[in-house]
Design an enzyme around this catalytic site. Structure first.
Site, PDB file in Angstrom:
ATOM      1  N   ARG A 194       0.819  -1.225   0.000  1.00 36.06           N
ATOM      2  CA  ARG A 194       0.000   0.000   0.000  1.00 36.06           C
ATOM      3  C   ARG A 194       0.848   1.268   0.000  1.00 36.06           C
ATOM      4  O   ARG A 194       0.446   2.296  -0.509  1.00 36.06           O
ATOM      5  CB  ARG A 194      -0.978   0.018   1.195  1.00 36.06           C
ATOM      6  CG  ARG A 194      -1.787   1.322   1.262  1.00 36.06           C
ATOM      7  CD  ARG A 194      -2.898   1.294   2.303  1.00 36.06           C
ATOM      8  NE  ARG A 194      -2.443   0.918   3.603  1.00 36.06           N
ATOM      9  CZ  ARG A 194      -1.812   1.733   4.457  1.00 36.06           C
ATOM     10  NH1 ARG A 194      -1.542   2.983   4.125  1.00 36.06           N
ATOM     11  NH2 ARG A 194      -1.458   1.297   5.645  1.00 36.06           N
ATOM     12  N   TYR A 239     -12.269  16.654 -17.584  1.00 32.56           N
ATOM     13  CA  TYR A 239     -13.085  15.450 -17.419  1.00 32.56           C
ATOM     14  C   TYR A 239     -14.180  15.725 -16.367  1.00 32.56           C
ATOM     15  O   TYR A 239     -13.932  16.413 -15.366  1.00 32.56           O
ATOM     16  CB  TYR A 239     -12.163  14.308 -16.995  1.00 32.56           C
ATOM     17  CG  TYR A 239     -12.896  13.100 -16.523  1.00 32.56           C
ATOM     18  CD1 TYR A 239     -13.737  12.396 -17.380  1.00 32.56           C
ATOM     19  CD2 TYR A 239     -12.764  12.650 -15.214  1.00 32.56           C
ATOM     20  CE1 TYR A 239     -14.437  11.287 -16.934  1.00 32.56           C
ATOM     21  CE2 TYR A 239     -13.455  11.535 -14.768  1.00 32.56           C
ATOM     22  CZ  TYR A 239     -14.296  10.865 -15.632  1.00 32.56           C
ATOM     23  OH  TYR A 239     -14.986   9.780 -15.190  1.00 32.56           O
ATOM     24  N   ASP A 279      -3.116  17.679 -17.173  1.00 32.08           N
ATOM     25  CA  ASP A 279      -3.642  16.343 -17.444  1.00 32.08           C
ATOM     26  C   ASP A 279      -3.291  16.023 -18.895  1.00 32.08           C
ATOM     27  O   ASP A 279      -3.839  16.622 -19.823  1.00 32.08           O
ATOM     28  CB  ASP A 279      -5.164  16.329 -17.214  1.00 32.08           C
ATOM     29  CG  ASP A 279      -5.779  14.950 -17.426  1.00 32.08           C
ATOM     30  OD1 ASP A 279      -5.216  14.154 -18.214  1.00 32.08           O
ATOM     31  OD2 ASP A 279      -6.829  14.672 -16.826  1.00 32.08           O
ATOM     32  N   LYS A 316      -6.434   5.085 -20.084  1.00 34.91           N
ATOM     33  CA  LYS A 316      -6.622   5.439 -21.493  1.00 34.91           C
ATOM     34  C   LYS A 316      -5.408   5.001 -22.331  1.00 34.91           C
ATOM     35  O   LYS A 316      -5.154   3.817 -22.408  1.00 34.91           O
ATOM     36  CB  LYS A 316      -6.919   6.942 -21.588  1.00 34.91           C
ATOM     37  CG  LYS A 316      -8.017   7.414 -20.608  1.00 34.91           C
ATOM     38  CD  LYS A 316      -9.328   6.729 -20.881  1.00 34.91           C
ATOM     39  CE  LYS A 316     -10.513   7.149 -20.039  1.00 34.91           C
ATOM     40  NZ  LYS A 316     -10.370   7.561 -18.685  1.00 34.91           N
TER      41      LYS A 316
HETATM   42  N1  PLP Z   1      -8.610  12.692 -17.033  1.00 32.35           N
HETATM   43  C1  PLP Z   1      -9.187  12.507 -18.225  1.00 32.35           C
HETATM   44  C2  PLP Z   1      -8.796  13.392 -19.366  1.00 32.35           C
HETATM   45  C3  PLP Z   1     -10.152  11.502 -18.409  1.00 32.35           C
HETATM   46  O1  PLP Z   1     -10.724  11.345 -19.616  1.00 32.35           O
HETATM   47  C4  PLP Z   1     -10.502  10.679 -17.305  1.00 32.35           C
HETATM   48  C5  PLP Z   1     -11.512   9.608 -17.441  1.00 32.35           C
HETATM   49  O2  PLP Z   1     -12.217   9.504 -18.416  1.00 32.35           O
HETATM   50  C6  PLP Z   1      -9.877  10.908 -16.077  1.00 32.35           C
HETATM   51  C7  PLP Z   1      -8.932  11.904 -15.970  1.00 32.35           C
HETATM   52  C8  PLP Z   1     -10.191  10.045 -14.885  1.00 32.35           C
HETATM   53  O3  PLP Z   1      -9.546   8.816 -15.043  1.00 32.35           O
HETATM   54  P1  PLP Z   1     -10.045   7.413 -14.423  1.00 32.35           P
HETATM   55  O4  PLP Z   1     -11.324   7.045 -15.080  1.00 32.35           O
HETATM   56  O5  PLP Z   1      -8.890   6.499 -14.727  1.00 32.35           O
HETATM   57  O6  PLP Z   1     -10.201   7.657 -12.956  1.00 32.35           O
END
Ligand code: PLP
Length: 398
Positions: free
Chosen positions: A59, A111, A183, A208
């Site tokens: 962990r 997101y 991001d 992704k």
């Molecule tokens: N950032 C982006 C650009 C995303 O498209 C997503 C999810 O679709 C996330 C963060 C969150 O990721 P997760 O679904 O792996 O928690």
């Protein structure tokens, strides 16, 4: 295996973080254990008190499989250090808790989960957050002067593929002593290296492109060791580390990242160009198209334009949402699923999935029309994907 920053991304993706074990396995095996044994109290104290590197407790992230993955994650973003997480949201939550205490400014579309965390949940903990549209960038200086300490953005954005100038925004944040976190999920490290452009931290939904096969959920954070350490403390006690099995699967996927993403880039551009000349499509948004507002900036700060594209269906007399839904429902090769970055092409209609939670007025304010469909281009033959789009645009009999 040690790699250097001079090596190409392709070489780093294969070799970084890999250490042959006693049996000569060329890749770090899965240590699916929760704890690790020590020969003496002195030896355990060396690890607990940070004098020696070593495995201790999974962990904490102190597990060889997770640490091997983190060395690879750091190498692919050109970072000093990286942390692996159980999801992209876990990475963002730990980032915000560690570095967002003075206030967080989010620029542009992010997101939906990120927006929810920033707008609804972090303020419950007393954390100030502000969400600026791309057209409201002139408000950033005032917020930074007011002490907001973390700027966060996605570029290109979802679903309008707006592009933000990472170097300029990083300089603006730094002038006020604030940090910029990017991001980089949509672009992937193959197409964009935010740290080299001046960002302080990079976050990914590794679910992704990094995972790339829609078969794992994970997150990643990369940056200087000094900025990563406080986030590691949050991760440890939030318990948001990935399982060693997931870490090994993600490391496996990263070895092919450049090959996958470059092929996906080429297909997406070819499909965007084909759609741009189709009269049944009102607008195509893709940073590789000169007609896309972010094209010139993307050409400067990205080395590939990515594999995400958004089409606005020419609805004619039909209601835009229904016209776009009809196209989505007729697609055969594209899978209707709310994700991206996998080897299989996916389609979503933002107003029914990723942006369903926003009011129609808020979607309109953000430039997200009901006629939009978002495509994540996979590794199928691009000509067959174009043929599928053409039959879907043509209607049931087309
Ligand atoms: N950032 C982006 C650009 C995303 O498209 C997503 C999810 O679709 C996330 C963060 C969150 O990721 P997760 O679904 O792996 O928690």
């Amino acid at each position: 295996m040690s790699t250097t920053s001079e090596q190409t991304l392709a070489t780093r993706c294969v070799h970084a973080g890999e250490a042959a074990d006693a049996h000569g396995s060329p890749h770090t095996p899965i240590y699916s254990t929760s704890t690790f044994a020590f020969a003496s109290t002195a030896a355990i104290l060396d690890v607990v008190e940070g004098r020696a590197a070593g495995s201790l407790y999974t962990r904490y992230g102190l597990n060889p499989t997770i640490q091997a993955l983190e060395a690879k994650l750091a190498a692919i973003e050109g970072a000093e250090a990286a942390l692996a997480f159980a999801s992209g949201m876990a990475a963002e939550a730990a980032l915000f808790l560690a570095h967002g205490r003075d206030g967080i400014v989010c620029i542009g579309d992010a997101y939906g989960g990120t927006l929810e965390l920033l707008a609804d949940q972090l303020p419950l903990l007393g954390i100030r957050t502000r969400l600026l549209l791309g057209s409201e960038l002139e408000r950033l200086d005032g917020l930074l002067a007011d002490g907001f300490g973390l700027v966060f953005l996605e570029t290109p954005t979802n679903p309008a593929l707006e592009v933000f100038d990472i170097a300029a925004i990083a300089a603006q944040a730094h002038a006020h002593g604030a940090l910029l976190a990017v991001d980089n999920t949509f672009a992937s490290p193959v197409n964009q290296q935010p740290l080299a452009l001046g960002a302080d931290l990079v976050v990914h939904s590794a679910t992704k492109y990094l995972g790339g096969h829609s078969d794992l959920t994970a997150g990643a954070l990369m940056g200087p060791a000094q900025r990563i350490a406080p986030v590691a403390a949050w991760r440890k006690n939030l318990g948001s580390v990935p399982a060693p099995e997931t870490a090994a699967l993600l490391a496996r996927s990263l070895r092919t990242l450049p090959v996958r993403v470059r092929a996906q880039n080429a297909s997406a551009l070819a499909i965007a160009e084909a759609m741009a000349t189709d009269p049944r499509v009102a607008r195509v948004l893709h940073p590789g198209l000169p007609s896309c507002p972010g094209h010139a900036l993307a050409a400067r700060q990205m080395t590939g334009s990515g594999a995400m594209l958004t089409l606005e269906v020419a609805a004619g007399k039909a209601a835009p949402a229904a016209a776009a839904a009809a196209v989505v429902d007729r697609l055969r090769l594209f899978t209707l699923a709310p994700s991206l970055g996998g080897v299989e092409s996916l389609v979503t209609q933002p107003c029914t999935t990723t942006h369903h939670g926003l009011t129609p007025e808020e979607r309109q304010r953000r430039g997200i029309s009901d006629a939009m469909i978002r495509l994540s281009i996979g590794l199928e033959d691009p000509a067959e994907l174009v043929a599928d789009l053409e039959q879907a645009l043509g209607g049931a009999g087309g």
